[in-house]
Each structure stands twice: as structure tokens, then as C-alpha cells.
Scaffold this active site. Structure first.
Site, PDB file in Angstrom:
ATOM      1  N   HIS A   1     -11.507   9.514   6.446  1.00 36.76           N
ATOM      2  CA  HIS A   1     -11.241   8.056   6.694  1.00 36.76           C
ATOM      3  C   HIS A   1     -10.853   7.709   8.322  1.00 36.76           C
ATOM      4  O   HIS A   1     -11.297   6.686   8.972  1.00 36.76           O
ATOM      5  CB  HIS A   1     -10.249   7.521   5.515  1.00 36.76           C
ATOM      6  CG  HIS A   1      -9.981   6.197   5.670  1.00 36.76           C
ATOM      7  ND1 HIS A   1     -10.887   5.304   5.613  1.00 36.76           N
ATOM      8  CD2 HIS A   1      -8.676   5.605   6.098  1.00 36.76           C
ATOM      9  CE1 HIS A   1     -10.298   3.890   5.716  1.00 36.76           C
ATOM     10  NE2 HIS A   1      -9.144   4.160   5.812  1.00 36.76           N
TER      11      HIS A   1
ATOM     12  N   HIS B   1      -9.267   9.193   2.729  1.00 40.00           N
ATOM     13  CA  HIS B   1      -8.795   8.125   2.141  1.00 40.00           C
ATOM     14  C   HIS B   1      -9.087   8.796   0.559  1.00 40.00           C
ATOM     15  O   HIS B   1      -9.966   9.307   0.146  1.00 40.00           O
ATOM     16  CB  HIS B   1      -9.349   6.914   2.365  1.00 40.00           C
ATOM     17  CG  HIS B   1      -8.992   5.683   1.710  1.00 40.00           C
ATOM     18  ND1 HIS B   1      -8.745   5.569   0.357  1.00 40.00           N
ATOM     19  CD2 HIS B   1      -8.429   4.867   2.227  1.00 40.00           C
ATOM     20  CE1 HIS B   1      -8.373   4.195   0.212  1.00 40.00           C
ATOM     21  NE2 HIS B   1      -8.030   3.665   1.425  1.00 40.00           N
TER      22      HIS B   1
ATOM     23  N   ARG C   1      -0.845   8.809   1.740  1.00 43.53           N
ATOM     24  CA  ARG C   1      -2.399   9.200   1.349  1.00 43.53           C
ATOM     25  C   ARG C   1      -2.566  10.739   1.128  1.00 43.53           C
ATOM     26  O   ARG C   1      -3.460  11.145   0.711  1.00 43.53           O
ATOM     27  CB  ARG C   1      -3.262   8.711   2.366  1.00 43.53           C
ATOM     28  CG  ARG C   1      -3.607   7.300   2.205  1.00 43.53           C
ATOM     29  CD  ARG C   1      -4.664   6.651   3.274  1.00 43.53           C
ATOM     30  NE  ARG C   1      -4.572   5.461   3.102  1.00 43.53           N
ATOM     31  CZ  ARG C   1      -4.991   4.565   3.694  1.00 43.53           C
ATOM     32  NH1 ARG C   1      -5.552   5.074   4.797  1.00 43.53           N
ATOM     33  NH2 ARG C   1      -4.921   3.392   3.548  1.00 43.53           N
TER      34      ARG C   1
ATOM     35  N   GLU D   1       0.944  -1.220  -0.150  1.00 44.30           N
ATOM     36  CA  GLU D   1      -0.064   0.196   0.023  1.00 44.30           C
ATOM     37  C   GLU D   1       0.926   1.440   0.116  1.00 44.30           C
ATOM     38  O   GLU D   1       2.107   1.049   0.166  1.00 44.30           O
ATOM     39  CB  GLU D   1      -1.024   0.011   1.184  1.00 44.30           C
ATOM     40  CG  GLU D   1      -2.042  -1.218   1.312  1.00 44.30           C
ATOM     41  CD  GLU D   1      -2.769  -1.083   2.218  1.00 44.30           C
ATOM     42  OE1 GLU D   1      -2.666  -0.413   3.236  1.00 44.30           O
ATOM     43  OE2 GLU D   1      -3.829  -1.922   2.273  1.00 44.30           O
TER      44      GLU D   1
ATOM     45  N   ARG E   1      -1.031   8.977   9.205  1.00 44.10           N
ATOM     46  CA  ARG E   1      -0.806   7.654   9.160  1.00 44.10           C
ATOM     47  C   ARG E   1      -0.299   6.737   8.110  1.00 44.10           C
ATOM     48  O   ARG E   1      -0.936   6.874   7.076  1.00 44.10           O
ATOM     49  CB  ARG E   1      -2.389   6.828   9.958  1.00 44.10           C
ATOM     50  CG  ARG E   1      -2.333   5.419  10.109  1.00 44.10           C
ATOM     51  CD  ARG E   1      -3.696   4.989  10.515  1.00 44.10           C
ATOM     52  NE  ARG E   1      -4.468   5.059   9.353  1.00 44.10           N
ATOM     53  CZ  ARG E   1      -4.941   4.103   8.555  1.00 44.10           C
ATOM     54  NH1 ARG E   1      -4.713   2.913   8.948  1.00 44.10           N
ATOM     55  NH2 ARG E   1      -5.858   4.600   7.641  1.00 44.10           N
TER      56      ARG E   1
HETATM   57  P1  FAD Z   1     -13.974   0.106  15.929  1.00 44.26           P
HETATM   58  O1  FAD Z   1     -13.645  -1.028  15.170  1.00 44.26           O
HETATM   59  O2  FAD Z   1     -14.532   1.219  15.166  1.00 44.26           O
HETATM   60  O3  FAD Z   1     -15.180  -0.202  17.062  1.00 44.26           O
HETATM   61  C1  FAD Z   1     -15.486   1.134  17.863  1.00 44.26           C
HETATM   62  C2  FAD Z   1     -16.635   0.217  18.731  1.00 44.26           C
HETATM   63  O4  FAD Z   1     -17.031   1.368  19.696  1.00 44.26           O
HETATM   64  C3  FAD Z   1     -17.659  -0.296  18.101  1.00 44.26           C
HETATM   65  O5  FAD Z   1     -18.273  -1.509  18.723  1.00 44.26           O
HETATM   66  C4  FAD Z   1     -18.928   0.881  18.346  1.00 44.26           C
HETATM   67  O6  FAD Z   1     -20.343   0.373  18.573  1.00 44.26           O
HETATM   68  C5  FAD Z   1     -18.331   1.296  19.747  1.00 44.26           C
HETATM   69  N1  FAD Z   1     -18.802   2.336  20.170  1.00 44.26           N
HETATM   70  C6  FAD Z   1     -18.460   3.767  19.679  1.00 44.26           C
HETATM   71  N2  FAD Z   1     -18.958   4.727  20.440  1.00 44.26           N
HETATM   72  C7  FAD Z   1     -19.696   3.965  21.456  1.00 44.26           C
HETATM   73  C8  FAD Z   1     -20.473   4.497  22.731  1.00 44.26           C
HETATM   74  N3  FAD Z   1     -20.668   5.995  22.753  1.00 44.26           N
HETATM   75  N4  FAD Z   1     -20.907   3.443  23.531  1.00 44.26           N
HETATM   76  C9  FAD Z   1     -20.692   2.242  23.349  1.00 44.26           C
HETATM   77  N5  FAD Z   1     -20.058   1.686  22.048  1.00 44.26           N
HETATM   78  C10 FAD Z   1     -19.648   2.910  21.436  1.00 44.26           C
HETATM   79  N6  FAD Z   1      -6.822   0.229   9.271  1.00 44.26           N
HETATM   80  C11 FAD Z   1      -5.958  -0.676   8.882  1.00 44.26           C
HETATM   81  O7  FAD Z   1      -5.096  -0.818   9.685  1.00 44.26           O
HETATM   82  N7  FAD Z   1      -5.963  -1.558   7.859  1.00 44.26           N
HETATM   83  C12 FAD Z   1      -6.949  -1.477   6.897  1.00 44.26           C
HETATM   84  O8  FAD Z   1      -7.247  -2.155   5.637  1.00 44.26           O
HETATM   85  C13 FAD Z   1      -8.241  -0.646   7.108  1.00 44.26           C
HETATM   86  N8  FAD Z   1      -9.098  -0.574   6.201  1.00 44.26           N
HETATM   87  C14 FAD Z   1     -10.240   0.472   6.560  1.00 44.26           C
HETATM   88  C15 FAD Z   1     -11.307   0.421   5.831  1.00 44.26           C
HETATM   89  C16 FAD Z   1     -12.450   1.177   6.257  1.00 44.26           C
HETATM   90  C17 FAD Z   1     -13.626   1.292   5.559  1.00 44.26           C
HETATM   91  C18 FAD Z   1     -12.411   1.841   7.340  1.00 44.26           C
HETATM   92  C19 FAD Z   1     -13.443   2.705   8.047  1.00 44.26           C
HETATM   93  C20 FAD Z   1     -11.399   1.858   8.270  1.00 44.26           C
HETATM   94  C21 FAD Z   1     -10.172   1.010   7.825  1.00 44.26           C
HETATM   95  N9  FAD Z   1      -9.056   0.889   8.672  1.00 44.26           N
HETATM   96  C22 FAD Z   1      -7.781  -0.037   8.417  1.00 44.26           C
HETATM   97  C23 FAD Z   1      -8.972   1.633  10.117  1.00 44.26           C
HETATM   98  C24 FAD Z   1      -9.254   0.504  11.143  1.00 44.26           C
HETATM   99  O9  FAD Z   1     -10.403  -0.170  10.743  1.00 44.26           O
HETATM  100  C25 FAD Z   1      -9.914   1.560  12.395  1.00 44.26           C
HETATM  101  O10 FAD Z   1      -9.015   2.353  12.892  1.00 44.26           O
HETATM  102  C26 FAD Z   1      -9.866   0.248  13.459  1.00 44.26           C
HETATM  103  O11 FAD Z   1     -10.494  -0.830  13.090  1.00 44.26           O
HETATM  104  C27 FAD Z   1     -10.364   1.002  14.824  1.00 44.26           C
HETATM  105  O12 FAD Z   1     -10.671  -0.097  15.582  1.00 44.26           O
HETATM  106  P2  FAD Z   1     -11.324   0.176  17.197  1.00 44.26           P
HETATM  107  O13 FAD Z   1     -11.330  -0.982  17.825  1.00 44.26           O
HETATM  108  O14 FAD Z   1     -10.591   1.217  17.577  1.00 44.26           O
HETATM  109  O15 FAD Z   1     -12.753   0.758  16.715  1.00 44.26           O
HETATM  110  C1  SIN Z   2      -7.258   0.439   2.452  1.00 46.20           C
HETATM  111  O1  SIN Z   2      -7.673  -0.716   2.486  1.00 46.20           O
HETATM  112  O2  SIN Z   2      -6.958   1.153   1.738  1.00 46.20           O
HETATM  113  C2  SIN Z   2      -7.449   0.954   4.006  1.00 46.20           C
HETATM  114  C3  SIN Z   2      -6.223   0.897   4.637  1.00 46.20           C
HETATM  115  C4  SIN Z   2      -6.089   1.538   5.871  1.00 46.20           C
HETATM  116  O3  SIN Z   2      -6.902   2.731   5.955  1.00 46.20           O
HETATM  117  O4  SIN Z   2      -5.142   1.411   6.568  1.00 46.20           O
END
Ligand code: FAD
Ligand code: SIN
Length: 543
Positions: A353, A246, A292, A123, A388
Site C-alpha cells: 500500500h 494495508h 497497520r 483510523e 506510517r
Molecule cells: P500520486 O498522487 O501517486 O501522484 C503521482 C504522479 O506521478 C502521477 O501523476 C503519475 O502519473 C506521476 N508519475 C509517476 N511516475 C512518473 C514518471 N516517470 N513520469 C511522469 N509522471 C510520473 N493517504 C492518506 O493520507 N490518506 C488516505 O486516506 C489514503 N488512502 C489511500 C488509498 C489508496 C487506495 C492508496 C493507493 C493510497 C492512499 N493513501 C492515503 C496514500 C496517499 O494517497 C499517497 O501517498 C499520496 O496521494 C501520494 O501523493 P503523491 O502526490 O506523492 O503521488
Molecule cells: C484508508 O483509507 O484506509 C487509507 C488511509 C491511508 O492509507 O492513510
């Protein structure tokens, strides 16, 4: 029945309280559950969060052709001077062990046909192939595996549709923020009542804040609740001006900013104008695989130059079987919308993103508030700096959730569940008959942020955004204290708080760096601005 008596009956206690069921929350929950009871709150279905939608994969050094030094150097370069080098080293070097942990929990990453070696993706900003992935749906595979373990664990209770509103705090002069967290108030959306959760230790893992912007790749839950809650409770927040856009989300009225993974550019997809001219080489020698911030700004400029609403992303020169095998999710979703990625380019636009800033965390995931850990996208750990590196966020979430759990288990100074917790008081509030005010303000905040605090900023636009959002904040503050809480109102209050912090950081930084680009100060200023933007409660009046 008087409301206070009813609420007292539903106070819930556990050793550990986890807010969020993404990768950060669930990894922490699984590790501490070996030593105590855990309640996991999530405000939607347990799999609804950014983790499940992650496409490209997770960056870690697992190939003999790659080195820790190269991953560290790439991360530092993307971070444009603001990464904490010690944290970068720690995260990168801890990566392989954390990947093994994910695999032990049941995650299946793609392997090469002929060997057991991982099939590694590439990437933007990475100098080597180092992205472990499961086709183009890596997050769904990781979440499937870890959620299955958590759901089956006898010490873990997962509570969907419970939205945390605010922390319950007590004074603690030893904590940097002067307070400790005893639990949270949360709205049980099914029962429509506010419940009180108390715990010895709390993990804040509520994910990102993309919904602060009108167009975002993020799911609806990403409203920055954890950042706003921790800030209101007295924790410092940092670097919110560095919001990553993104470069390639699908442009289609029904697609809701569906992401087209950067891994597709890693496999040769090219960015073109509507006239078919490939343009990225005009901006950076790394072309489509530049970091990015550079690619998103280039697309933004091309769209402004041409007046078109999108540019094109084209992988149709690659073999059809390869495309369908490597990107099945994208092929299927775009086919539903009438595109054949094997034969034609896709219309794409940048969208909000990833939130590089967040609640300040130390190397053990501790926030400024005693008894409160933070991990995942909600946290600011120092890994990402001003931008990032792709696929470093799942890795960061894993590393910090693990470290926080080690710290929580090793420091058992808090052996009691806090007592004398005040109940939620909603006795003077009434049900609102003006909910249009909430939906209107939601739209206004998101539109203002998109138009005035987006990829390219100016002093004038930032000032205008500040005035406008401060005005909305005043109106919503008045509304919030008069009417019964709803999930929309809770989230609105939070996106306003996150918007105000973002504008504050963006307006204060008198230079351009990484993801923050201001036309009125377009150059780096290393002499004055090689520092994080740290925001204290006193800097902004909360909603
Ligand atoms: P999340 O997985 O977002 O989980 C948040 C949780 O908090 C959820 O359960 C939600 O319900 C809960 N929550 C929120 N507010 C409250 C509240 N007030 N009360 C109770 N619960 C709450 N990163 C990479 O490293 N590689 C990738 O390929 C990549 N691709 C991505 C593609 C997309 C489309 C997106 C959107 C992001 C991507 N990212 C990627 C970024 C990465 O996915 C996220 O940064 C990471 O998954 C965040 O994980 P997390 O556990 O912090 O939060
Ligand atoms: C992607 O698959 O392009 C997202 C990867 C990332 O947000 O780290």
C-alpha cells in the site's frame, strides 16, 4: 530527417519542472506558478495517481478535543522509534494551515449536519478522531479541487502521457550528491518520441511504488520511477524495507485490490475468520484499530493458520443508512461485484500500500542533488519512521510541497535555465520484437517480491530474492540499452531498481521493527538499529 536534429527541435524549457500531478506535484506547481512558468509531466491521465484513490482522509488537529501533542505521540508510536521527532512536530503543527489552504483551493470536507465543525473520522493508531474526509473518496475531492486550479492557471502547462525516463545532470561540487539536475528526458507516449525538458528547478513527485509487489492497492502508475531515477542520478534513498501493507483490500478476481478504508474499522467494522470468530483482540488490545503492521501481520497469520485465502471484514451490525451515507463508494463498488455490505461481511486480504522509504529530503524538500526537490510518497522526510500512521501521507505531501515551494522562491540563486544539455541518443537502438521478455520480467519481479519480500521475511527468502532479481536486472540491462524505450520497459527498469534497494535494506537490517519483520531476527535491537537504512549509488549497481 536525422533523429538528433528532430529531437533538438522539441527541447522544452520552463522555470519549474514538476514530475507528477498528484497532491505533491500540483500544490508545488500552484505555489511557484505565481512567479514563473511551470511544466507538469504525468505519465498517464492527470488524475491517475494514488491521490485520487485516497479514501480515509487527511489527519490534522482541528478539534478542541484533540491536541498536537496527541497527534505527535501517535505518529511516533506508529513509527516505532525511527521517526525524526522534529519533522513530526513540524508536520503536525503545520497541518491546520495546510488544511485551510486545501479548503481555500476549493476542497470540501464533510461537516457535521448541525454545525460547521468537521465530521472527523478515526483510523488505526490514532488516539482521537482527527481525519478530515469527504465521505470515503477524500482523495478524489482534493484532486478535483487542486487540479481545477492548476489546469486554469495561465503559467501552468500540464502534459499527460509523458513518462520521465532519467534526469539530465551536470557536476556541482557544492551539492551533497556532487551533481545538479538540469531537466529530464521523457517519452511522449502519444508521439512515441523522447523529448528533452530543461528547467531552473525540478520537483520530483512521482508517488509510490506499490506495483513492485504482485498485489497492491496502488494504481498502475505507482512503479517507483522517481525513486529509481533519483537513485541513478546519485541521490541517497532510505528505509525502503518499510513497505506498508494495508490490511483490508477486497479479495475478488475483478477487484484489483480495491481498498476497503481503515475508516470502516474506525466506525466499528470487525475482522473475523471464515468461521465467524473475531480475532484481533488475540493480537492487540486496540483490536481492529491497532497500527497497520500489527493488523496486517495478524491477518497474514490467521490466513496461514486456516489455509484460507482471505478473512472477513464485517460492518453489517451498523445502521444501513449510516453505512451507505459514510461509505457510498465502497458500497457501490462492492455491490457491482455482488456484495451487500449492509447485510454481509466482505472478503479481505492485505496488499502492498505505501512506501515509507524514498528519496532523502531535508526539511525544505531538498534532495542530495542541487536544483532537485522531492515531495509526497517519493520522499523520505523522517515523518513515518518504521511505519506510517494512517492518513499522515496526504498531510506530509502538502507540508513538504509547500515548504519546497517557499524554499524555491526564496533562493533564487539559479536564475538561468541550464544550457548545453545533451540530446537523448537513441541512434543505435532498434524496435524490439521480443516484448514478451519485458512482460515476463515484470511478472517475475512482482511475484518474487510478493512471495519472498512480503509481510513476513526470512534470511533465506531475502537471499533468494536478491539472487533472482539481480539475475533479472542483468538481463534487462542488456535489453534496455539495445532496444527503443517503451513505457513498459522504463517502468520495468524502475521496479527492478526499487526491488533491489528494498531487498538491500531488508537484508541489512538485523532486527524486526515496524513494517519490517524477519523471522530470523524477530526482536528490536535498539542498541544497533535505531538508525535509518541509507542506500548510496555505490551499494547497488543500477539497471
Ligand atoms: P500520486 O498522487 O501517486 O501522484 C503521482 C504522479 O506521478 C502521477 O501523476 C503519475 O502519473 C506521476 N508519475 C509517476 N511516475 C512518473 C514518471 N516517470 N513520469 C511522469 N509522471 C510520473 N493517504 C492518506 O493520507 N490518506 C488516505 O486516506 C489514503 N488512502 C489511500 C488509498 C489508496 C487506495 C492508496 C493507493 C493510497 C492512499 N493513501 C492515503 C496514500 C496517499 O494517497 C499517497 O501517498 C499520496 O496521494 C501520494 O501523493 P503523491 O502526490 O506523492 O503521488
Ligand atoms: C484508508 O483509507 O484506509 C487509507 C488511509 C491511508 O492509507 O492513510
Amino acid at each position: 530527417m536525422p533523429q538528433v536534429a528532430r529531437l533538438l527541435k522539441i527541447m522544452k524549457t520552463s522555470d519549474y519542472l514538476v514530475i507528477g500531478s498528484g497532491i505533491a506535484g500540483l500544490i508545488f506547481a500552484l505555489e511557484v506558478a505565481e512567479h514563473g512558468t511551470v511544466s507538469v509531466l504525468c505519465k498517464n491521465a492527470p488524475d491517475e495517481g494514488s491521490t485520487r484513490y485516497a479514501q480515509g482522509g487527511i489527519a490534522s488537529v482541528t478539534s478542541p478535543l484533540d491536541t498536537f501533542q496527541a497527534h505527535i505521540a501517535d505518529t511516533l508510536e506508529a513509527g516505532d522509534g525511527l521517526c525524526n521527532e522534529e519533522i513530526v512536530r513540524m508536520v503536525v503543527e503545520d497541518g491546520p494551515e495546510r488544511i485551510e489552504q486545501l479548503i481555500a483551493l476549493g476542497t470540501q470536507f464533510d461537516r457535521k449536519d448541525e454545525s460547521q465543525d468537521y465530521e472527523l473520522g478515526r483510523e488505526g493508531g490514532h488516539s482521537a478522531r482527527r481525519i478530515l474526509h469527504a465521505r470515503d473518496a477524500t482523495g478524489a475531492e482534493i484532486h478535483r479541487a487542486i487540479f481545477a486550479r492548476a489546469a486554469a492557471h495561465p503559467n501552468i502547462e500540464i502534459l499527460p502521457y509523458h513518462i520521465a525516463i532519467d534526469f539530465i545532470t551536470a557536476d556541482n561540487p557544492d551539492a551533497r550528491g556532487g551533481k545538479e539536475v538540469c531537466g529530464v528526458y521523457a517519452l511522449d507516449m502519444a508521439a512515441n518520441e523522447v523529448q528533452t525538458f530543461a528547467a531552473k528547478l525540478t520537483m520530483l513527485a512521482t508517488g509510490g511504488a506499490g506495483k513492485v509487489y504482485l498485489y497492491t492497492s496502488n494504481p498502475d502508475v505507482a512503479t517507483g520511477d522517481g525513486i529509481a531515477m533519483a537513485f541513478r542520478a546519485g541521490a541517497r534513498v532510505a528505509n525502503m524495507e518499510f513497505f506498508q501493507f494495508h490490511p483490508t483490500c477486497l479479495f475478488h478476481p475483478e477487484a484489483k485490490s480495491f481498498l476497503i478504508t481503515e475508516a470502516m474499522r474506525g466506525e466499528g467494522a470487525q475482522l473475523k475468520t471464515l468461521k465467524g470468530k473475531r480475532f484481533m483482540l488475540d493480537y492487540d488490545e486496540r483490536a481492529e484499530l491497532a497500527p497497520r503492521d500489527i493488523v496486517a501481520r495478524a491477518i497474514d497469520l490467521e490466513m496461514k493458520k486456516s489455509g484460507h485465502d482471505y478473512v472477513l471484514l464485517d460492518i453489517s451490525h451498523r445502521d444501513e443508512k449510516f453505512i451507505l451515507d459514510r461509505f457510498p463508494t465502497i458500497a457501490q463498488r462492492t455491490a457491482e461485484l455482488g456484495f451487500d455490505i449492509c447485510k454481509e461481511p466482505l472478503p479481505v486480504v492485505p496488499a502492498a500500500h505505501y512506501c515509507c522509504g524514498g528519496v532523502i529530503s531535508d526539511p525544505w524538500g531538498r534532495s542530495d542533488l542541487a536544483r532537485l526537490y522531492v515531495a509526497g510518497e517519493t520522499a523520505h522526510t523522517g515523518l513515518h519512521g518504521a511505519n506510517r500512521l494512517a492518513s499522515n501521507s496526504l498531510l506530509e505531501a502538502l507540508v513538504f510541497a509547500h515548504r519546497a515551494s517557499r524554499h524555491a522562491l526564496a533562493h533564487r540563486e539559479y536564475t538561468d535555465i541550464p544550457k548545453n544539455i545533451p540530446e537523448w541518443d537513441s541512434l543505435d537502438t532498434v524496435k524490439s520484437s521480443e516484448e514478451v521478455i519485458v512482460s515476463h520480467s515484470w511478472d517475475e519481479v512482482r511475484r518474487t517480491m510478493w512471495n519472498l519480500v512480503g509481510i513476513s521475511r526470512s534470511d533465506k527468502r531475502l537471499n533468494l530474492a536478491k539472487r533472482r532479481i539481480e539475475q533479472i536486472a542483468k538481463e534487462v540491462k542488456d535489453y534496455y540499452w539495445r532496444y527503443q524505450v517503451t513505457s513498459d520497459l522504463i517502468e520495468l527498469r524502475n521496479i527492478i531498481t526499487v526491488a533491489l534497494i528494498t531487498i538491500h535494506c531488508a537484508a541489512n537490517r538485523r532486527e524486526s521493527r515496524g513494517l519490517h519483520f524477519n523471522v530470523d531476527c524477530p526482536a528490536h535491537d535498539d542498541q544497533n538499529w535505531l538508525i535509518d537504512s541509507v542506500v548510496h549509488a555505490a551499494d547497488i549497481s543500477p539497471v
